[in-house]
Design a protein around this motif. Structure first.
Motif, PDB file in Angstrom:
ATOM      1  N   GLN A  19      36.356 -14.725  57.034  1.00 54.93           N
ATOM      2  CA  GLN A  19      35.172 -15.435  56.536  1.00 54.93           C
ATOM      3  C   GLN A  19      34.341 -15.993  57.686  1.00 54.93           C
ATOM      4  OE1 GLN A  19      35.052 -14.404  53.198  1.00 54.93           O
ATOM      5  NE2 GLN A  19      34.523 -16.494  52.649  1.00 54.93           N
ATOM      6  N   HIS A  44      20.183 -16.117  52.995  1.00 57.56           N
ATOM      7  CA  HIS A  44      20.353 -15.085  51.969  1.00 57.56           C
ATOM      8  C   HIS A  44      19.022 -14.705  51.335  1.00 57.56           C
ATOM      9  CE1 HIS A  44      21.311 -13.484  47.938  1.00 57.56           C
ATOM     10  NE2 HIS A  44      22.368 -12.951  48.549  1.00 57.56           N
ATOM     11  N   GLU A  79      17.243 -11.124  51.633  1.00 57.47           N
ATOM     12  CA  GLU A  79      17.182 -10.432  50.349  1.00 57.47           C
ATOM     13  C   GLU A  79      15.863  -9.678  50.198  1.00 57.47           C
ATOM     14  OE1 GLU A  79      18.906  -9.356  46.694  1.00 57.47           O
ATOM     15  OE2 GLU A  79      19.750 -10.439  48.405  1.00 57.47           O
ATOM     16  N   ASN A 114      29.004   5.603  47.363  1.00 55.42           N
ATOM     17  CA  ASN A 114      29.206   4.176  47.632  1.00 55.42           C
ATOM     18  C   ASN A 114      28.388   3.698  48.827  1.00 55.42           C
ATOM     19  OD1 ASN A 114      30.943   3.761  45.481  1.00 55.42           O
ATOM     20  ND2 ASN A 114      32.774   4.191  46.678  1.00 55.42           N
ATOM     21  N   ASN A 115      28.132   4.571  49.797  1.00 51.55           N
ATOM     22  CA  ASN A 115      27.308   4.173  50.934  1.00 51.55           C
ATOM     23  C   ASN A 115      25.861   3.939  50.519  1.00 51.55           C
ATOM     24  OD1 ASN A 115      28.366   4.152  53.922  1.00 51.55           O
ATOM     25  ND2 ASN A 115      29.591   5.696  52.861  1.00 51.55           N
ATOM     26  N   ARG A 123      24.899   3.187  47.338  1.00 60.28           N
ATOM     27  CA  ARG A 123      24.942   2.113  46.338  1.00 60.28           C
ATOM     28  C   ARG A 123      25.268   0.758  46.960  1.00 60.28           C
ATOM     29  NH1 ARG A 123      28.881   0.041  42.594  1.00 60.28           N
ATOM     30  NH2 ARG A 123      27.945  -0.379  40.554  1.00 60.28           N
ATOM     31  N   PHE A 124      25.592   0.715  48.193  1.00 63.51           N
ATOM     32  CA  PHE A 124      26.111  -0.436  48.920  1.00 63.51           C
ATOM     33  C   PHE A 124      25.520  -1.769  48.456  1.00 63.51           C
ATOM     34  CE2 PHE A 124      26.058  -3.154  52.810  1.00 63.51           C
ATOM     35  CZ  PHE A 124      27.435  -3.281  52.954  1.00 63.51           C
ATOM     36  N   ASN A 125      26.393  -2.621  47.901  1.00 61.82           N
ATOM     37  CA  ASN A 125      26.030  -3.987  47.513  1.00 61.82           C
ATOM     38  C   ASN A 125      24.888  -4.042  46.497  1.00 61.82           C
ATOM     39  OD1 ASN A 125      26.513  -6.769  47.704  1.00 61.82           O
ATOM     40  ND2 ASN A 125      24.793  -7.061  49.097  1.00 61.82           N
ATOM     41  N   THR A 126      24.810  -3.051  45.620  1.00 65.13           N
ATOM     42  CA  THR A 126      23.841  -3.082  44.520  1.00 65.13           C
ATOM     43  C   THR A 126      24.571  -2.712  43.229  1.00 65.13           C
ATOM     44  OG1 THR A 126      23.200  -0.740  44.669  1.00 65.13           O
ATOM     45  CG2 THR A 126      22.012  -2.295  46.076  1.00 65.13           C
ATOM     46  N   GLU A 127      23.898  -2.872  42.118  1.00 65.93           N
ATOM     47  CA  GLU A 127      24.451  -2.489  40.812  1.00 65.93           C
ATOM     48  C   GLU A 127      23.728  -1.254  40.275  1.00 65.93           C
ATOM     49  OE1 GLU A 127      27.082  -3.912  39.553  1.00 65.93           O
ATOM     50  OE2 GLU A 127      27.180  -5.363  41.199  1.00 65.93           O
ATOM     51  N   ARG A 172      19.687   4.228  51.091  1.00 67.15           N
ATOM     52  CA  ARG A 172      20.242   2.905  50.815  1.00 67.15           C
ATOM     53  C   ARG A 172      19.135   1.849  50.800  1.00 67.15           C
ATOM     54  NH1 ARG A 172      24.906   1.612  54.809  1.00 67.15           N
ATOM     55  NH2 ARG A 172      23.157   1.475  56.268  1.00 67.15           N
ATOM     56  N   ARG A 196      17.529  -0.451  47.491  1.00 64.45           N
ATOM     57  CA  ARG A 196      17.416  -1.911  47.502  1.00 64.45           C
ATOM     58  C   ARG A 196      16.000  -2.360  47.131  1.00 64.45           C
ATOM     59  NH1 ARG A 196      19.350  -5.892  52.435  1.00 64.45           N
ATOM     60  NH2 ARG A 196      19.168  -7.838  51.266  1.00 64.45           N
TER      61      ARG A 196
END
Length: 615
Positions: free
Chosen positions: A134, A443, A447, A465-466, A468-472, A521, A525
């Motif tokens: 973290q 953030h 964003e 997945n690359n 789609r990274f961090n999206t829905e 990617r 976004r």
């Protein structure tokens, strides 16, 4: 001690295990003491000294009280009863049966305490790794510029493993063994005060020597952990630069570099092992020396009639005292082992304690959706004392494309890194619709930005997945983004299409393919602000054409800041900013800058045109 307590802090809440662990430990110690105390009545039976037992036994079962006398009187009561009803053979069987039950209970509680401690150990290591990860994720880019990746990897692997092996695994010794020693000495004082005082005079001498060994071990451990980090850095550089190493026939050079670090680590590890291994045999020798002195001193007291101890009691005392050496030896070995773990723990805690220099202000606000313009006002930035950017004033209207060009080292990438707050300006402001980005949450600022860099950062995962990274995003949206980025055709040609694994950092794809996935990617976004950092400079002509088409589609209806190496890619920018030595040297459109005689942009354009003609 401070480091050790901080590591144990990761086991919190302690109330979930500590009372239960202490109970199991105390019961283990109690029944362990009983095992050896029962030697005295056993010897009395064997040496036909049982005639004194009935005289010492109470005529009724004593009421409970937390003392050695209660335990002794209770045992003597039952022992005298068995002796009277079943004789010496029955008394012998009774003592042996009590020993077996005592050993069983001692080991049952020992197992329960170890089982509980295993749960705590797993929790400590899990929490430690979690906090380390973290913290590293939250640190700014400037931190990674000054740290070796091999060192950071060693914090997660060898350092945390060393903490587990050398610190957490010794929690048993640190908690149980002191209690063991206290219990043994309490019983020894109960049996004979003069003999116990004699032993206490000798034990601190050996303890002081062992402490000196531990201090030396700590110094060696610090050197060892540092050397390991250097060796891992060499390994990381080798794997990352294997193509260059082979191209320059540098295998022998890199082998020698690795061998030096490997030999140094082997020497320091060997020195640590030698020092650590010395603690255990030395403590055993010191303990046996004390026992020999005890036998001599006790023999003088008994033979001289200066002690009321019987022979069997004295033998039982010596056997009990010899058992003190076991926890003492374990404790001294643990202190030796802990030193190396504490050094590793300090290295991990140093990272955890590193405060990020770029963070949200208290009560930072969320940046509203971008509507009007980005303004760089009197912007300055420096790495330490070295100025990089000076007096930058620039306005980027919404929907416009602004290009940054200039020689290498002029500050183009640094300027682009200030917008998403990878770094904060030394002075001046970056305003988005009048909001200072430093007053907004990190953030919410990031964003609204999409970034495509020269080096495509991809992950060892599927193409799907690359992108789609961090999206829905849905599958249809992913395919559409790939089409816009000129990536769909090569994706469906791969063995498993969108579900093809692309390897470490996308190593199974070409440079142009990796770049188009990065663009896809960014398209998915759908950010209002784009930062393109020399996104085509490392590509061949055909790949550049495909990527440039994808970038053109990506930049439509978006505000773009483009860093360009090839001037041909930014000819249609609404404004071109020419940086030189951290300052804005020229600004204007492509045609305006070409018309400036002797200008830097004109000179750069002529050089590139000449190079293109030669090719």
């Amino acid at each position: 001690m401070k480091t050790y307590l901080r590591i144990l802090h990761y086991a919190r809440p302690l109330t979930n295990f500590l009372p239960q662990y202490l109970l199991y430990t105390l019961l283990n110690i109690f029944f362990g003491l009983a095992n050896f105390t029962l030697i005295i009545p056993l010897l009395s039976v064997l040496f036909d000294k049982t005639d004194k037992i009935p005289l010492q036994a109470p005529d009724h079962l004593p009421a409970f009280r937390p003392s050695f006398d209660w335990v002794k009187d209770s045992f003597n009561y039952f022992f005298a009863d068995v002796l009277a009803t079943q004789g010496k053979m029955g008394a012998l069987a009774f003592v042996c049966g009590v020993v077996v039950v005592s050993v069983l209970l001692s080991n049952v509680f020992r197992y329960l305490s170890m089982r509980l401690l295993a749960k705590v150990r797993a929790r400590v290591i899990q929490n430690l790794r979690h906090h380390l990860y973290q913290r590293i994720i939250g640190l700014p880019l400037s931190f990674f510029g000054s740290e070796r990746k091999g060192d950071l990897m060693s914090h997660f692997t060898s350092d945390v493993q060393e903490v587990e092996t050398s610190v957490v695994n010794t929690m048993t010794a640190v908690i149980r063994e002191p209690l063991n020693i206290i219990a043994y000495f309490a019983l020894l004082f109960y049996i004979s005060v003069p003999l116990t005082l004699f032993t206490l005079v000798l034990l601190p001498i050996s303890g002081g020597l062992i402490a000196g060994i531990s201090k030396r071990l700590r110094r060696q451990a610090q050197q060892s952990q540092s050397t390991l980090g250097s060796m891992l850095s060499v390994i990381d550089e080798t794997l990352g630069g294997i193509r260059v190493i082979k191209a320059f026939n540098a295998q022998d050079y890199i082998k020698d570099k690795f061998a030096q670090q490997n030999d140094l680590y082997a020497r320091t590890s060997r020195a640590i092992d030698n020092t650590r291994d010395l603690a255990s045999p030395f403590s055993e020798f010191a303990g046996v020396t004390v026992v020999a002195g005890l036998l001599y001193f006790g023999g003088l007291l008994i033979l001289g009639g200066q002690s009321s101890l019987t022979g069997e009691t004295f033998i039982g005392y010596v056997i009990l005292f010899s058992q003190v050496l076991t926890p003492a030896k374990a404790l001294s070995s643990s202190f030796g082992n802990i030193q190396r773990g504490l050094v590793a723990g300090e290295r991990v805690l140093r990272i955890i304690d590193t405060e990020p220099t770029i963070r949200d202000k208290p009560n930072a606000q969320v940046l509203p959706p971008f509507k009007h313009q980005i303004e760089l006002r009197n912007l300055q930035f420096a790495y330490g004392d070295a100025p990089v950017l000076q007096d930058i004033n620039l306005v980027i209207e919404k929907g416009k494309t602004v290009a940054l060009v200039g020689p290498s080292g002029s500050g183009k990438s640094t300027l682009a890194d200030l917008l998403p707050r990878f770094y904060d300006a030394t002075s001046g402001q970056i305003l988005i619709d009048g909001y200072d980005v430093r007053d907004c949450t990190i953030h919410s600022v990031r964003e609204q930005m999409g970034i495509v860099t020269q080096e495509s950062i991809l992950f060892n995962d599927t193409i799907y997945n690359n992108i789609r990274f961090n999206t829905e995003a849905t599958e249809a949206e992913i395919v559409e983004a790939a089409r816009i980025a000129n990536a769909h055709d090569f994706i469906i040609a791969t063995p498993e299409g969108y579900h093809t694994i692309i390897g470490d950092r996308g190593g199974r794809l070409s440079g142009g393919q990796r770049q188009r996935l990065s663009i896809a990617r960014a398209i998915l976004r759908n950010p209002p602000i784009l930062i393109l950092d020399e996104a085509t400079s490392a590509l061949d002509t055909e790949s550049e054409k495909l990527v440039q088409e994808a970038l053109t589609r990506l930049m439509q209806h978006r505000t773009s800041l483009v860093i360009a190496h090839r001037l041909s890619t930014v000819q249609h920018a609404d404004e071109i900013i020419v940086l030189h030595q951290g300052r804005i040297a020229e600004r204007g459109t492509h045609d305006e800058l070409l018309r400036q005689p002797g200008g830097l942009y004109q000179r750069l354009s002529q050089l590139q045109a000449t190079n293109a003609a030669l090719v």
